[in-house]
Design a protein around this motif. Structure first.
Motif, PDB file in Angstrom:
ATOM      1  N   THR A   4     -10.942  11.746   9.318  1.00  0.00           N
ATOM      2  CA  THR A   4     -12.117  11.441   8.489  1.00  0.00           C
ATOM      3  C   THR A   4     -11.911  10.140   7.756  1.00  0.00           C
ATOM      4  OG1 THR A   4     -13.369  12.149   6.552  1.00  0.00           O
ATOM      5  CG2 THR A   4     -11.127  12.942   6.707  1.00  0.00           C
ATOM      6  N   ASN A   5     -12.974   9.337   7.696  1.00  0.00           N
ATOM      7  CA  ASN A   5     -12.871   8.033   7.047  1.00  0.00           C
ATOM      8  C   ASN A   5     -12.484   8.145   5.579  1.00  0.00           C
ATOM      9  OD1 ASN A   5     -13.466   6.550   9.281  1.00  0.00           O
ATOM     10  ND2 ASN A   5     -15.672   6.498   8.908  1.00  0.00           N
ATOM     11  N   LYS A   6     -12.762   9.315   4.987  1.00  0.00           N
ATOM     12  CA  LYS A   6     -12.503   9.486   3.565  1.00  0.00           C
ATOM     13  C   LYS A   6     -11.029   9.301   3.249  1.00  0.00           C
ATOM     14  CE  LYS A   6     -13.277  13.582   2.019  1.00  0.00           C
ATOM     15  NZ  LYS A   6     -14.010  14.790   1.565  1.00  0.00           N
ATOM     16  N   HIS A   7     -10.191   9.645   4.237  1.00  0.00           N
ATOM     17  CA  HIS A   7      -8.749   9.565   4.010  1.00  0.00           C
ATOM     18  C   HIS A   7      -8.112   8.408   4.762  1.00  0.00           C
ATOM     19  CE1 HIS A   7      -9.040  13.310   1.887  1.00  0.00           C
ATOM     20  NE2 HIS A   7      -9.546  13.919   2.952  1.00  0.00           N
ATOM     21  N   ARG A   8      -8.897   7.420   5.086  1.00  0.00           N
ATOM     22  CA  ARG A   8      -8.359   6.256   5.798  1.00  0.00           C
ATOM     23  C   ARG A   8      -7.301   5.559   4.941  1.00  0.00           C
ATOM     24  NH1 ARG A   8     -11.578   0.658   6.434  1.00  0.00           N
ATOM     25  NH2 ARG A   8     -10.000  -0.542   7.558  1.00  0.00           N
ATOM     26  N   ARG A   9      -6.223   5.150   5.597  1.00  0.00           N
ATOM     27  CA  ARG A   9      -5.141   4.462   4.889  1.00  0.00           C
ATOM     28  C   ARG A   9      -4.946   3.066   5.486  1.00  0.00           C
ATOM     29  NH1 ARG A   9      -0.293   8.827   3.725  1.00  0.00           N
ATOM     30  NH2 ARG A   9      -1.571  10.370   2.613  1.00  0.00           N
ATOM     31  N   VAL A  10      -4.672   2.127   4.623  1.00  0.00           N
ATOM     32  CA  VAL A  10      -4.420   0.747   5.059  1.00  0.00           C
ATOM     33  C   VAL A  10      -3.184   0.224   4.339  1.00  0.00           C
ATOM     34  CG1 VAL A  10      -6.835   0.215   5.560  1.00  0.00           C
ATOM     35  CG2 VAL A  10      -5.922  -0.201   3.263  1.00  0.00           C
ATOM     36  N   ARG A  11      -2.635  -0.846   4.888  1.00  0.00           N
ATOM     37  CA  ARG A  11      -1.492  -1.506   4.247  1.00  0.00           C
ATOM     38  C   ARG A  11      -1.975  -2.804   3.614  1.00  0.00           C
ATOM     39  NH1 ARG A  11       1.421   0.771   8.927  1.00  0.00           N
ATOM     40  NH2 ARG A  11       2.590   2.512   8.008  1.00  0.00           N
ATOM     41  N   VAL A  12      -1.568  -3.006   2.371  1.00  0.00           N
ATOM     42  CA  VAL A  12      -1.965  -4.182   1.597  1.00  0.00           C
ATOM     43  C   VAL A  12      -0.725  -5.032   1.346  1.00  0.00           C
ATOM     44  CG1 VAL A  12      -2.944  -5.000  -0.580  1.00  0.00           C
ATOM     45  CG2 VAL A  12      -3.890  -2.956   0.524  1.00  0.00           C
ATOM     46  N   LEU A  13      -0.819  -6.330   1.685  1.00  0.00           N
ATOM     47  CA  LEU A  13       0.274  -7.271   1.413  1.00  0.00           C
ATOM     48  C   LEU A  13       0.011  -7.956   0.082  1.00  0.00           C
ATOM     49  CD1 LEU A  13       2.887  -8.628   2.406  1.00  0.00           C
ATOM     50  CD2 LEU A  13       1.454 -10.364   3.531  1.00  0.00           C
ATOM     51  N   LEU A  14       1.017  -7.938  -0.779  1.00  0.00           N
ATOM     52  CA  LEU A  14       0.896  -8.528  -2.110  1.00  0.00           C
ATOM     53  C   LEU A  14       1.686  -9.826  -2.169  1.00  0.00           C
ATOM     54  CD1 LEU A  14       1.380  -5.263  -4.212  1.00  0.00           C
ATOM     55  CD2 LEU A  14      -0.764  -6.310  -3.455  1.00  0.00           C
ATOM     56  N   PRO A  15       1.181 -10.827  -2.896  1.00  0.00           N
ATOM     57  CA  PRO A  15       1.868 -12.129  -2.964  1.00  0.00           C
ATOM     58  C   PRO A  15       3.059 -12.106  -3.915  1.00  0.00           C
ATOM     59  CG  PRO A  15      -0.100 -12.191  -4.306  1.00  0.00           C
ATOM     60  CD  PRO A  15      -0.089 -10.834  -3.645  1.00  0.00           C
ATOM     61  N   LEU A  16       4.038 -11.262  -3.592  1.00  0.00           N
ATOM     62  CA  LEU A  16       5.211 -11.074  -4.440  1.00  0.00           C
ATOM     63  C   LEU A  16       6.466 -11.473  -3.672  1.00  0.00           C
ATOM     64  CD1 LEU A  16       4.298  -7.552  -5.884  1.00  0.00           C
ATOM     65  CD2 LEU A  16       3.786  -9.799  -6.876  1.00  0.00           C
ATOM     66  N   ALA A  17       7.513 -11.848  -4.414  1.00  0.00           N
ATOM     67  CA  ALA A  17       8.757 -12.293  -3.793  1.00  0.00           C
ATOM     68  C   ALA A  17       9.578 -11.134  -3.254  1.00  0.00           C
ATOM     69  CB  ALA A  17       9.584 -13.091  -4.803  1.00  0.00           C
ATOM     70  N   VAL A  18       9.290  -9.892  -3.705  1.00  0.00           N
ATOM     71  CA  VAL A  18      10.038  -8.721  -3.244  1.00  0.00           C
ATOM     72  C   VAL A  18       9.062  -7.723  -2.627  1.00  0.00           C
ATOM     73  CG1 VAL A  18      11.888  -8.984  -4.920  1.00  0.00           C
ATOM     74  CG2 VAL A  18       9.854  -7.663  -5.526  1.00  0.00           C
ATOM     75  N   GLY A  19       9.597  -6.829  -1.820  1.00  0.00           N
ATOM     76  CA  GLY A  19       8.750  -5.823  -1.192  1.00  0.00           C
ATOM     77  C   GLY A  19       7.979  -6.406  -0.015  1.00  0.00           C
ATOM     78  N   ASP A  20       7.199  -5.527   0.631  1.00  0.00           N
ATOM     79  CA  ASP A  20       6.407  -5.978   1.779  1.00  0.00           C
ATOM     80  C   ASP A  20       5.017  -5.381   1.631  1.00  0.00           C
ATOM     81  OD1 ASP A  20       6.830  -7.488   4.421  1.00  0.00           O
ATOM     82  OD2 ASP A  20       5.865  -5.660   5.113  1.00  0.00           O
ATOM     83  N   VAL A  21       4.498  -4.740   2.667  1.00  0.00           N
ATOM     84  CA  VAL A  21       3.183  -4.106   2.545  1.00  0.00           C
ATOM     85  C   VAL A  21       3.313  -2.760   1.840  1.00  0.00           C
ATOM     86  CG1 VAL A  21       2.120  -5.258   4.511  1.00  0.00           C
ATOM     87  CG2 VAL A  21       3.452  -3.183   4.885  1.00  0.00           C
ATOM     88  N   TYR A  22       2.235  -2.372   1.169  1.00  0.00           N
ATOM     89  CA  TYR A  22       2.173  -1.073   0.493  1.00  0.00           C
ATOM     90  C   TYR A  22       0.970  -0.309   1.026  1.00  0.00           C
ATOM     91  CZ  TYR A  22       5.483  -3.091  -2.865  1.00  0.00           C
ATOM     92  OH  TYR A  22       6.577  -3.671  -3.457  1.00  0.00           O
ATOM     93  N   ASP A  23       1.139   1.030   1.168  1.00  0.00           N
ATOM     94  CA  ASP A  23       0.064   1.854   1.704  1.00  0.00           C
ATOM     95  C   ASP A  23      -0.891   2.306   0.594  1.00  0.00           C
ATOM     96  OD1 ASP A  23       1.406   1.561   4.014  1.00  0.00           O
ATOM     97  OD2 ASP A  23       1.959   3.662   4.284  1.00  0.00           O
ATOM     98  N   TYR A  24      -2.191   2.206   0.884  1.00  0.00           N
ATOM     99  CA  TYR A  24      -3.226   2.635  -0.064  1.00  0.00           C
ATOM    100  C   TYR A  24      -4.327   3.364   0.694  1.00  0.00           C
ATOM    101  CZ  TYR A  24      -1.111  -0.346  -3.621  1.00  0.00           C
ATOM    102  OH  TYR A  24      -0.241  -0.907  -4.519  1.00  0.00           O
ATOM    103  N   ARG A  25      -5.071   4.192  -0.051  1.00  0.00           N
ATOM    104  CA  ARG A  25      -6.262   4.820   0.486  1.00  0.00           C
ATOM    105  C   ARG A  25      -7.423   3.845   0.391  1.00  0.00           C
ATOM    106  NH1 ARG A  25      -5.097   9.962  -1.765  1.00  0.00           N
ATOM    107  NH2 ARG A  25      -5.842   9.025  -3.701  1.00  0.00           N
ATOM    108  N   ALA A  26      -8.243   3.795   1.451  1.00  0.00           N
ATOM    109  CA  ALA A  26      -9.439   2.942   1.453  1.00  0.00           C
ATOM    110  C   ALA A  26     -10.654   3.843   1.371  1.00  0.00           C
ATOM    111  CB  ALA A  26      -9.489   2.083   2.710  1.00  0.00           C
ATOM    112  N   PRO A  27     -11.235   4.036   0.159  1.00  0.00           N
ATOM    113  CA  PRO A  27     -12.399   4.927   0.018  1.00  0.00           C
ATOM    114  C   PRO A  27     -13.520   4.529   0.974  1.00  0.00           C
ATOM    115  CG  PRO A  27     -11.549   4.297  -2.130  1.00  0.00           C
ATOM    116  CD  PRO A  27     -10.818   3.475  -1.129  1.00  0.00           C
ATOM    117  N   GLU A  28     -14.147   5.535   1.560  1.00  0.00           N
ATOM    118  CA  GLU A  28     -15.172   5.314   2.578  1.00  0.00           C
ATOM    119  C   GLU A  28     -16.301   4.427   2.069  1.00  0.00           C
ATOM    120  OE1 GLU A  28     -18.119   7.971   5.458  1.00  0.00           O
ATOM    121  OE2 GLU A  28     -17.041   8.911   3.800  1.00  0.00           O
ATOM    122  N   GLU A  29     -16.724   4.660   0.821  1.00  0.00           N
ATOM    123  CA  GLU A  29     -17.884   3.936   0.298  1.00  0.00           C
ATOM    124  C   GLU A  29     -17.608   2.444   0.105  1.00  0.00           C
ATOM    125  OE1 GLU A  29     -15.631   5.801  -3.183  1.00  0.00           O
ATOM    126  OE2 GLU A  29     -16.260   6.377  -1.160  1.00  0.00           O
TER     127      GLU A  29
END
Length: 726
Positions: A4-29
């Motif tokens: 279901t699209n309601k629980h769609r997950r995506v990875r977001v890349l942040l412009p930071l010197a540490v870490g990589d992509v982070y997983d977040y929920r993408a609300p359907e609306e």
């Protein structure tokens, strides 16, 4: 993706010197799509990043999953830009967030600027017409609506006068565009009449744009051959196709002549991108690029990371310049990354130079790049005559640097009403200041470098960290007063000598610390073109493409200066720099003359310049590099460890050395204190990894460092394909 699209997950890349992509929920609306700039929670703060990829197999528990908070009102980061960030990060062995930060360098530009409010005359006359109100109405009656600030300024009144007229409905408010419009270059405007050689080169480049496919061309032309006019034809074709073009210049802030030539050819200036822009200009230009309104961008190396939605060509002018290599932050070579960007976007690249880098020349000679040659100067101008002055035979004498042959040649040029230039690649007054009694040298307290005297500003300065100080009255070592003396020449000291030799001539000094903005560069160019400067004395910035019709003689004070030290590219850089400096002479009807002063005129570099034998130099340099298996016939990477704590960095360097891998096809040299063993208070050690050209040097380094935790007080910088060995 979840069922279901309601629980769609995506990875977001942040412009930071540490870490990589982070997983977040993408609300359907929200309707989240890849490339969007979004705000997400990270710990207790909110951070802006880019939706990078889908995360259908995310292992993060639902209880820890957080929602994307907001989508920013900006166009998406183009797919090619995202692929470029991934490629650069992998190649340079840097975190993707550090590379993304270069593409998101203007956070304010992610939000549209609110519309400006303008005022125009309604036709209604105020009951009381003061002189101030009358001036405002005279300006507001004709022409477009103006802001209150513009009306106040033009009418020489306070803003309250304008607001008062608006309150009386004498002026009505209207919405104006939030930004001043970006003028569109006119690709149909006729260009210069090209020579046969230029025409052939331009035809090839235009065909590459028409094919709309990846291709790299070396545009190799002698100084003054008209390379710029050739690639302008390529840019015109790109504009005809409604695509964007990028031109990278090594010193954009000092390129006023190039900008004037572009405006003459296309009827307007290009969009600029460099460190001298104001924050408002950077915001406006970044937004214009991502919205596709910036048709042509000219910029420094960082312009390569601008978010072009439809880039159609990149030109790297003066592609040999070392300033295209960034050493700090994310180390990368803009020339090489431009080629990568073209391959990702499937469009052509032009590398232009009178003195190509050995890497580029070998790629052209091996048919990896198209090879376009312009062997003669435009308009029939001849190359300058080059004469050598052997300083062993013509010593200028104690505390003097202009030999008698150079003095006579300069005097003859100036007396003929022509301009002359003396070149010395040393800023300031003197590169070293020492005590005449005990020999104590004044050194930067934060770097292992000597302080350089700048007599014009009456300060000693470190050219590595910017530290400044006054010359002490008393030597801290032997306590002798007034004992410090300048050793060796900088351009300020050379100018002092020139003023004694040519007292009735107008002499100007030009260096990167005296010409610090496009406006200052334009003033210098204007003074030269108007003949207000007779004798120009400068450092390497005067070698970067300037064209002065009345400059007919160039004197090179110390042709040997760049040959000292163990730099891999010392010979190549010296040849390129001296050739470019020599190329400033006699670029129009009057034939030029170049005088080189040298203690080692038999050196292959000096000999090649005197005889203008480029092929001989490159044959010599190619042979030396092949024998040593150095780039471009081998690969190098540098690892630089630094820390405020000398023991910590030395201990970690030893630990790394003990675990260094050993194999027949690569070697790891070091650790050794860097030639500049301390910069900005940080102690520095270096490793050098050398391997065969076919090897994956990143894999060698990755396996070596795997599982190694860098101490918190030690910084590790990896530089793939290093240019700076200090």
């Amino acid at each position: 993706m979840s069922s279901t699209n309601k629980h769609r997950r995506v990875r977001v890349l942040l412009p930071l010197a540490v870490g990589d992509v982070y997983d977040y929920r993408a609300p359907e609306e929200m309707g989240v799509i890849l490339g969007q700039f979004v705000t997400v929670p990270l710990g207790r703060r909110e951070v802006t990043g880019v939706v990078w990829e889908e995360a259908p197999n995310s292992s993060l528990p639902e209880t820890r999953m957080k929602d994307i908070l907001d989508i920013l009102p900006a166009p998406i980061l183009p797919e090619d830009s995202r692929a470029f960030v991934d490629w650069v990060a992998k190649y340079t062995m840097q975190q993707r967030g550090r590379v993304l930060r270069m593409a998101m360098s203007v956070p304010d530009a992610l939000y549209p600027k609110p519309p400006r409010i303008g005022y125009r005359f309604t036709g209604k006359q105020p009951e009381k017409l003061t002189s101030a109100r009358k001036r405002v109405l005279e300006i507001a009656t004709d022409g477009p609506a103006l802001t209150a600030a513009d009306l106040s300024s033009l009418a020489a009144v306070s803003s309250s006068v304008v607001k008062g007229l608006a309150a009386l409905s004498v002026l009505e408010s209207v919405k104006l565009p939030s930004e001043k419009p970006i003028n569109k270059p006119d690709w149909q405007k006729p260009g210069s009449v090209l020579s046969d050689d230029q025409e052939m080169a331009a035809k090839h480049l235009v065909q590459m744009v028409d094919k709309n496919t990846f291709d790299v061309s070396l545009l190799h032309g002698v100084t003054g051959s008209g390379k710029t006019e050739v690639y302008f034809e390529m840019i015109a074709t790109c504009l005809k196709q409604n695509r964007q073009a990028l031109v990278l210049l090594p010193e954009i802030a000092l390129s006023s002549q190039w900008l004037a030539r572009f405006e003459d050819r296309f009827g307007t200036r290009p969009v600029e991108w460099h460190s001298d822009l104001s924050q408002a200009e950077r915001r406006r230009n970044w937004r214009a690029v991502i919205e596709g309104r910036a048709d042509v961008v000219v910029g420094a190396r960082s312009a390569l990371f601008l978010p072009f939605p439809d880039l159609g060509v990149i030109v790297v002018d003066e592609e040999h310049e070392a300033s295209f290599k960034q050493d700090e932050g994310v180390p990368y070579n803009a020339r090489d990354m431009a080629v990568v960007r073209g391959k990702i976007g499937n469009f052509p690249i032009v590398l232009a130079s009178a003195t190509p880098s050995l890497e580029t020349l070998i790629n052209a000679q091996s048919n990896r790049y198209a090879y376009l040659k312009l062997p003669s100067r435009f308009g029939g101008a001849a190359l300058p005559e080059v004469h050598i002055v052997d300083l062993k035979e013509h010593s200028p004498g104690s505390q003097r640097w202009i030999s008698e042959p150079l003095r006579k040649a300069t005097e003859a040029t100036l007396e003929a009403g022509q301009q002359a230039m003396l070149f010395l690649n040393r800023r300031g007054y003197a590169p070293l200041t020492l005590c005449d009694t005990c020999g104590h040298r004044l050194q930067c307290p934060h770097c292992s470098a000597w302080l350089v005297e700048h007599r014009l500003i009456k300060r000693l300065q470190c050219h590595h960290c910017g530290y400044t100080a006054q010359t002490p009255r008393q030597c801290p070592e032997c306590e002798t007063e007034e004992s410090f003396k300048a050793c060796g020449p900088g351009i300020e000291r050379l100018a002092e000598e020139a003023e004694l030799l040519f007292p009735d001539k107008n002499i100007a000094t030009i260096a990167s610390d005296t010409v610090t903005s496009p406006r200052a560069a334009a003033e210098f160019v204007g003074a030269m073109e108007r003949g207000e400067i007779d004798l120009l004395i400068g450092t390497q910035i005067i070698a970067k493409g300037y064209h002065f019709p009345n400059l007919t003689m160039v004197g090179i004070i110390d042709a040997d200066l760049g040959l000292a030290g163990g730099d891999l590219r010392a010979s190549e850089r010296t040849y390129q720099l001296l050739s470019q400096v020599a190329g400033r002479a006699g670029r129009e009807a009057q034939k030029g003359k170049v005088i080189l002063q040298s203690h080692i005129p038999e050196h292959p570099v000096i000999d090649a310049i005197v005889h203008q034998d480029e092929e001989a130099f490159f044959a010599f340099e190619t042979s030396a590099r092949q024998e040593a298996r150095m780039p471009p016939f081998g690969r190098l990477a540098a690892l630089v460890l630094s820390s405020i704590d000398a023991e910590s960095v030395a201990g970690f360097a030893s630990l790394l050395a003990r675990s260094a891998p050993i194999a027949d096809n690569f070697i790891i040299l070091g650790p050794a204190p860097a030639p500049l063993s301390m910069i900005r208070g940080r102690h520095r050690y270096r490793f050098l990894v050398k391997c065969d050209k076919a090897m994956n040097i990143q894999a060698v380094i990755g396996n070596w460092l795997k599982g190694r935790k860098v101490p918190s007080n030690v910084r590790l910088q990896i530089d793939i394909d290093p240019y700076n060995f200090m």
